[in-house]
Design an enzyme around this catalytic site. Structure first.
Site, PDB file in Angstrom:
ATOM      1  N   GLY A  93      33.473  11.853  28.871  1.00 56.15           N
ATOM      2  CA  GLY A  93      34.612  11.169  29.458  1.00 56.15           C
ATOM      3  C   GLY A  93      34.194  10.275  30.609  1.00 56.15           C
ATOM      4  O   GLY A  93      33.158  10.484  31.242  1.00 56.15           O
ATOM      5  N   ASP A  94      35.023   9.277  30.878  1.00 50.34           N
ATOM      6  CA  ASP A  94      34.796   8.425  32.035  1.00 50.34           C
ATOM      7  C   ASP A  94      36.146   7.907  32.531  1.00 50.34           C
ATOM      8  O   ASP A  94      37.019   7.554  31.723  1.00 50.34           O
ATOM      9  CB  ASP A  94      33.889   7.246  31.694  1.00 50.34           C
ATOM     10  CG  ASP A  94      33.388   6.553  32.947  1.00 50.34           C
ATOM     11  OD1 ASP A  94      32.327   6.958  33.455  1.00 50.34           O
ATOM     12  OD2 ASP A  94      34.071   5.633  33.447  1.00 50.34           O
ATOM     13  N   SER A  95      36.313   7.883  33.840  1.00 46.34           N
ATOM     14  CA  SER A  95      37.584   7.488  34.436  1.00 46.34           C
ATOM     15  C   SER A  95      37.404   6.307  35.379  1.00 46.34           C
ATOM     16  O   SER A  95      36.407   6.215  36.105  1.00 46.34           O
ATOM     17  CB  SER A  95      38.199   8.662  35.222  1.00 46.34           C
ATOM     18  OG  SER A  95      38.448   9.756  34.385  1.00 46.34           O
TER      19      SER A  95
END
Length: 232
Positions: A93-95
């Site tokens: 994941g990456d935000s």
């Protein structure tokens, strides 16, 4: 049980999975996020998926050369399939926070944190999290790791920022918490008091939307409860 690899060193993502019954093996990708951002031509939501997929593929490559002992033990306990390989699920994941159409990542410094908060205090912004889930066939004996399926999707949540006083902001900066989180805040720590409202899935803001990950896993033909480390 199907072993799960989390391609992230984020404590929040790990805690989300652990609280949901999944005890992941952590394998950090060491992807150059800044280089990807600099060369990317799409919008902010698309960028989060590009980053999460890059992390997933980097970890898949690392598993081909070195499989962590804990993962091997869990795969052996789960048992091989008909072809001798073990099924493993990888989650990355990456935000990024989007403000005025631009990405706001991890500020890294006190000065940059002040700049970010000056720009966003009292305003709505959008926190985007890109997710990549891969189903892998891992054969420890032959040292192979093949991708059976890989899919990416993103989730977005509106965030209404509060207006911390100058003294409050300086105290928050002194904790160094905002330096390493997207948008210079996190709602599960000191920064939670400086967020007035959310519009959407709060887990997206923490970095991993469980409903979205479950949907990806299910769409790839797996049974979500099989990822739980144990069932009561």
């Amino acid at each position: 049980m199907i072993p799960v690899v989390l391609a992230s060193q984020s404590p929040a993502r790990r805690q989300i999975l652990t609280a949901s019954g999944i005890d992941p093996v952590i394998v950090v990708s060491h992807v150059d996020e800044a280089a990807i951002e600099a060369s990317f031509a799409g919008d902010v939501p698309e960028l989060t998926c590009a980053l999460s997929e890059a992390k997933a593929r980097a970890v898949i490559e690392s598993l081909r050369t070195r499989t962590p002992p804990q993962l091997l033990a869990e795969a052996d306990a789960a048992g091989p399939g008909a072809d001798g390989a073990r099924t493993v699920v990888l989650i990355a994941g990456d935000s990024l926070l989007e403000l005025d159409g631009r990405p706001v990542g991890k500020p890294g410094t006190a000065e940059r944190t002040r700049e970010v908060w000056t720009a966003m205090a009292g305003r709505w912004a959008t926190l985007h999290t890109g997710h990549t889930v891969a189903v892998l066939d891992v054969d420890p004996g032959r040292r192979t790791c093949e991708v059976r399926d890989l899919r990416s999707a993103r989730s977005s949540t509106g965030v209404l920022m509060g207006r911390p006083s100058e003294a409050e902001l300086e105290a928050y900066i002194a904790t160094e918490e905002p330096f390493g989180v997207a948008g210079a805040l996190t709602i599960d720590g000191f920064g939670g008091a400086f967020v007035d409202r959310l519009d959407g899935d709060h887990l997206t803001v923490l970095g991993l939307s469980l409903p979205l990950v479950r949907r990806l896993v299910t769409d790839m033909g797996l049974f979500w409860p099989d990822l739980w480390s144990s069932r009561r």
